[in-house]
Scaffold this motif. Structure first.
Motif, short mmCIF file in Angstrom:
data_model
loop_
_atom_site.label_atom_id
_atom_site.label_comp_id
_atom_site.label_asym_id
_atom_site.label_seq_id
_atom_site.Cartn_x
_atom_site.Cartn_y
_atom_site.Cartn_z
N ALA A 8 0.83 -1.20 0.00
CA ALA A 8 0.00 0.00 0.00
C ALA A 8 0.87 1.26 0.00
N GLY A 9 1.98 1.21 0.76
CA GLY A 9 2.88 2.36 0.78
C GLY A 9 3.51 2.61 -0.58
N PHE A 10 3.91 1.52 -1.25
CA PHE A 10 4.46 1.65 -2.60
C PHE A 10 3.44 2.27 -3.53
N ILE A 11 2.19 1.80 -3.41
CA ILE A 11 1.15 2.31 -4.31
C ILE A 11 0.95 3.80 -4.07
N MET A 12 0.88 4.21 -2.78
CA MET A 12 0.62 5.62 -2.49
C MET A 12 1.74 6.51 -3.02
N ALA A 13 2.99 6.02 -2.91
CA ALA A 13 4.10 6.85 -3.37
C ALA A 13 4.17 6.90 -4.88
N GLY A 14 3.49 5.98 -5.57
CA GLY A 14 3.48 6.03 -7.03
C GLY A 14 4.55 5.18 -7.67
N ILE A 15 4.56 3.89 -7.32
CA ILE A 15 5.56 2.99 -7.90
C ILE A 15 4.87 2.15 -8.96
N PRO A 16 5.45 2.01 -10.15
CA PRO A 16 4.79 1.21 -11.16
C PRO A 16 4.74 -0.24 -10.72
N PRO A 17 3.79 -1.05 -11.15
CA PRO A 17 2.76 -0.78 -12.17
C PRO A 17 1.41 -0.43 -11.55
N PHE A 18 1.39 0.27 -10.43
CA PHE A 18 0.09 0.46 -9.77
C PHE A 18 -0.60 1.73 -10.24
N ASN A 19 -1.85 1.91 -9.74
CA ASN A 19 -2.71 2.95 -10.29
C ASN A 19 -2.21 4.36 -10.00
N VAL A 20 -1.67 4.59 -8.78
CA VAL A 20 -1.26 5.96 -8.45
C VAL A 20 -0.08 6.38 -9.33
N PHE A 21 0.75 5.41 -9.72
CA PHE A 21 1.83 5.73 -10.66
C PHE A 21 1.24 6.28 -11.95
N GLN A 22 0.20 5.60 -12.46
CA GLN A 22 -0.40 6.04 -13.72
C GLN A 22 -0.96 7.46 -13.58
N SER A 23 -1.68 7.73 -12.47
CA SER A 23 -2.33 9.04 -12.38
C SER A 23 -1.31 10.13 -12.10
N LYS A 24 -0.28 9.81 -11.26
CA LYS A 24 0.72 10.85 -11.01
C LYS A 24 1.53 11.14 -12.26
N PRO A 76 6.39 23.46 -15.70
CA PRO A 76 7.31 22.42 -15.24
C PRO A 76 7.57 22.50 -13.74
N GLU A 77 7.42 23.72 -13.15
CA GLU A 77 7.64 23.83 -11.70
C GLU A 77 6.70 22.92 -10.93
N LEU A 78 5.43 22.91 -11.39
CA LEU A 78 4.45 22.07 -10.71
C LEU A 78 4.85 20.61 -10.79
N ALA A 79 5.38 20.21 -11.97
CA ALA A 79 5.81 18.82 -12.13
C ALA A 79 6.91 18.50 -11.13
N ILE A 80 7.86 19.45 -10.98
CA ILE A 80 8.97 19.20 -10.04
C ILE A 80 8.44 19.10 -8.62
N ILE A 81 7.51 20.02 -8.26
CA ILE A 81 6.95 19.98 -6.91
C ILE A 81 6.29 18.63 -6.66
N MET A 82 5.53 18.15 -7.67
CA MET A 82 4.80 16.90 -7.46
C MET A 82 5.76 15.73 -7.29
N ILE A 83 6.85 15.72 -8.09
CA ILE A 83 7.82 14.62 -7.96
C ILE A 83 8.47 14.68 -6.58
N LEU A 84 8.89 15.90 -6.21
CA LEU A 84 9.57 16.08 -4.92
C LEU A 84 8.68 15.58 -3.77
N LEU A 85 7.40 15.98 -3.81
CA LEU A 85 6.53 15.62 -2.70
C LEU A 85 6.18 14.14 -2.72
N SER A 86 6.19 13.53 -3.90
CA SER A 86 6.00 12.07 -3.96
C SER A 86 7.12 11.37 -3.23
#
Lengths: 497, 118, 112
Positions: A391-407, A420-430
């Motif tokens: 569940a932790g992997f899924i929440m952080a966005g690790i493939p091949p799970f759904n949160v990875f696809q949406s993030k 692109p700043e928003l993209a960097i913020i989202m990656i950082l916070l992931s």
């Protein structure tokens, strides 16, 4: 089968009222609650798309028998398109939201009935009532009806917290109601301003009037109304400044109730967010406000989460922080970003519910929620620990799970929208999300067991494990076949842009 | 003389402001609840005022009225219907809040909002 | 004094103040450090978005806020102190946000 649309709201309310009356008849409560909880996710699957008019009054344009008797100056005017009844709209997007809400509600009610020895009719009543309210928020095309159910959801959630019997739950519920007492009237004031400017509370009619030049779109009243409705939206979804109270609310609820309440927040955010976008899409400053509050929610929620020492509070802040991703998707306002945001909402409701249930098992085993006092729990139930790390992997966005696809979709859409700043913020916070989860996981499962740690119950109710597995299976299916969800949002986005 | 509608709008704004200030500055929990009810009453008054029509009649169609005269003179019914629902919701929220305050008073022996600080 | 020392000292101070039972451990310090870096970098990245309005204003903001951030370290600890369960603090930020939101939206141009 149009009447099934109304049944999605009426059935849980009716069942809840019955459960309330049947208090103390344990067996009947169990059977009734479980039956209705199983039916809840099934209704949206078999209901047909369309609009449901309460009282049975469709717009005059769709009702030739009434139109016959009306003078020509009415039948030729735009009045024939207006909705006289409270209208619920059910489409493919609403179907998937209500289906997911139904699944989470079923699992939460199922777990709650199995974890306690004596089921409480009143407690189940509150869970059903809040589920009905949030379903109505998703369905309603009538902004005042939405406000009514918004308040019912808030009171029911406070009730769920009150009955959790955790230390400090009464104070937290009172704080929540106090803040709601400031925020909800402001939402109503926004509705009132719109009513005053347009003369109707049906959202489709308001948009029709605004887009077709019946009302001056540049009227500053719309800006104030937008601000007030955004303020109510912040309260309903738990973005800053309401993130502290929302995370406190999660931490004072029983684990299964917390998994349900976070789903309420997610779907309230989505439903109200879409309404704000539908009404005020033409005002760019509104979308900016949505983005700014979402970033604030992400940054504050996740950075507060990593500093917590109580894992209930930690996961509460994490749940609030992850909401920001949905808000950014909505705020960017492109087809792809809104699709990604709505997909993220579906995923988050599922995976956060799973995390709450999983952390609940630790509370069930030890009764302790401070991570400093825990450790070495891996050896007791390694299977549950495995589900948790998944569940932790899924929440952080690790493939091949759904949160990875949406993030991934969110990041791509942020870049293609020119941010692109928003993209960097989202990656950082992931990354920080993952680190936060690993901190809790390490402290609870991997760290050497501290002296004096008492494991009261080695057995974990199999209903909890069953619920976690169901949620993780849905997450995996959506991860491999994301188009199952993403193809459903076309109808709602087509109406927006 | 100020028109009735304008005066009502000002009263509504004053009620909302007093309520917000009260929630923030008053220490007693029950007085805080009263301040919250000021906010929702202000909003309700605002809604009622929207439906006001100078010299208008009650929006009930009586036998013998000409329909065009009724349409021109009746006040707007929707806000009044909304206000009724809104009052009911407000009352139930207040009831829940007061019930919690009673329990907190029994536990802590105080009505000061300091019990909400930790 | 290095940033690390400053943060440890602040963490100790806050924990003494709130009388928390948790000890200062490696995990808690690295958590505060991560939170600090996350917040600083997020704020700086958000300021970059002002370039959509005007590049010069963005540079000015970036310098100003950057200087403020580094003179105010550790920010994470301040934020943690402000986001407690205290009702007074909650309602203060709620009303502050409400005021700012309405003011900005009311005075903001409808076509910005």
């Amino acid at each position: 089968m149009k009447s099934l649309i109304a049944l999605m709201v009426i059935l849980p309310i009716l069942c809840g009222l019955l459960l309330n009356l049947l208090h103390k008849k344990d067996r009947t409560i169990k059977i009734l609650a479980l039956t209705v909880a199983i039916i809840l996710p099934i209704i949206p699957l078999i209901a047909s798309y369309g609009a449901y008019y309460f009282g049975g009054y469709p717009p005059i344009a769709e009702n030739p028998t009434i139109a016959e008797y009306l003078p020509a100056y009415i039948t030729r005017s735009y009045l024939v398109k207006f909705h006289p009844a409270i209208t619920y709209i059910f489409n493919s997007a609403q179907r998937i939201f209500i289906f997911i809400l139904g699944i989470v509600a079923f699992l939460a009610i199922f777990t709650s009935l199995n974890e306690v020895k004596k089921p409480s009719g009143v407690y189940s009543f509150l869970m059903f009532m809040a589920t009905a309210a949030v379903t109505a928020i998703v369905l309603a095309d009538d902004i005042f009806n939405l406000y009514v159910f918004f308040e019912i959801a808030a009171i029911s959630q406070a009730g769920i917290i009150l009955s959790s019997n955790i230390k400090g739950s009464y104070k937290m519920a009172l704080r929540y109601l106090f803040l709601g007492g400031v925020a909800a009237p402001m939402l109503l004031l926004g509705v009132a301003l719109l009513l005053g400017a347009i003369g109707n509370v049906n959202i489709s009619d308001m948009i029709f009037a605004m887009r077709n030049g019946l009302i001056d779109q540049g009227n500053p009243i719309f800006l104030t109304a937008a601000g007030l409705i955004i303020f109510g939206w912040l309260y309903g979804s738990g973005l800053p400044p309401f993130h502290t109270i929302k995370s406190g609310l999660y931490s004072k609820a029983l684990p299964h109730a917390a998994s349900l309440i976070q789903a309420f927040s997610v779907f309230t955010l989505v439903a109200l967010g879409i309404i704000i976008l539908r009404l005020f899409y033409y005002i760019p400053v509104v979308r900016w406000a949505i983005i700014i509050f979402s970033i604030a929610g992400m940054a504050l929620g996740i950075s507060m989460a990593i500093m917590q020492t109580d894992f209930k509070r930690l996961i509460g802040f994490l749940a609030v922080g992850e909401l920001g991703y949905i808000g950014i998707g909505l705020g960017l306002g492109t087809t792809m970003s809104i699709t990604a945001g709505l997909f993220q909402a579906v995923n988050e409701a599922l995976v956060t519910a799973c995390l709450f249930l999983g952390f609940g098992t630790i509370l069930y085993q030890t009764g302790i929620s401070e991570i400093d006092k825990l450790g070495g729990l891996l050896k007791y139930r390694p299977g549950v620990a495995g589900l948790m790390i998944l569940a932790g992997f899924i929440m952080a966005g690790i493939p091949p799970f759904n949160v990875f696809q949406s993030k991934l979709m969110l990041i791509e859409s942020a870049i293609s929208a020119g941010f692109p700043e928003l993209a960097i913020i989202m990656i950082l916070l992931s990354i920080v999300t993952f680190m936060t989860f690993m901190k809790a996981y390490y402290s609870i499962y991997l760290k050497p067991e501290p002296r004096g740690l008492e494991v009261k119950a080695e057995r974990i109710p199999s209903s909890t494990i069953f619920s976690m597995i169901i949620l993780l299976v849905i997450c995996t299916i959506l991860g491999i076949l994301p188009q199952l969800a993403t193809s459903q949002f076309g109808s709602i986005i087509h109406g927006l842009l | 003389m100020i028109p009735v509608q304008l005066a009502s709008f000002f009263t509504a704004a004053a009620l909302i402001l007093i309520g917000i200030i009260g929630v923030f500055f008053i220490d007693n929990l029950i007085k805080k609840v009263i301040a919250l009810s000021f906010i929702s009453d202000g909003v309700n008054l605002f809604l009622v005022t929207l439906g006001y029509k100078p010299g208008g009649i009650v929006y009930i169609y009586m036998p013998g009225m000409s329909s065009s005269w009724f349409a021109q003179n009746a006040s707007y019914p929707l806000p009044f219907a909304l206000v009724l629902t809104s009052i009911v919701i407000g009352a139930s929220t207040l009831a829940v809040m007061l019930a919690i305050i009673i329990i907190l008073y029994h536990r802590h022996g105080s009505l000061s909002s300091k019990i909400l600080e930790d | 004094m290095t940033l690390y020392d400053a943060i440890i000292e602040k963490v100790r101070e806050i924990e003494k103040k709130t009388r928390m039972e948790a000890r200062v451990t490696n995990i808690s310090v690295s958590a505060v450090l991560t939170a600090e870096l996350t917040i600083v970098s997020t704020i700086l990245l958000v300021i970059l978005m002002i370039r959509k309005l005007d590049v010069y204003i963005m540079v000015l903001f970036l310098l100003l806020v950057g200087f403020m951030l580094f003179s105010m370290t550790p920010i994470a600890v301040i934020l943690r102190r402000e986001q407690t369960d205290s009702f007074y603090k909650m309602i203060f930020y709620v009303i502050l946000t409400f005021g700012v939101l309405i003011t900005l939206l009311y005075w903001g141009n409808i076509n910005v």
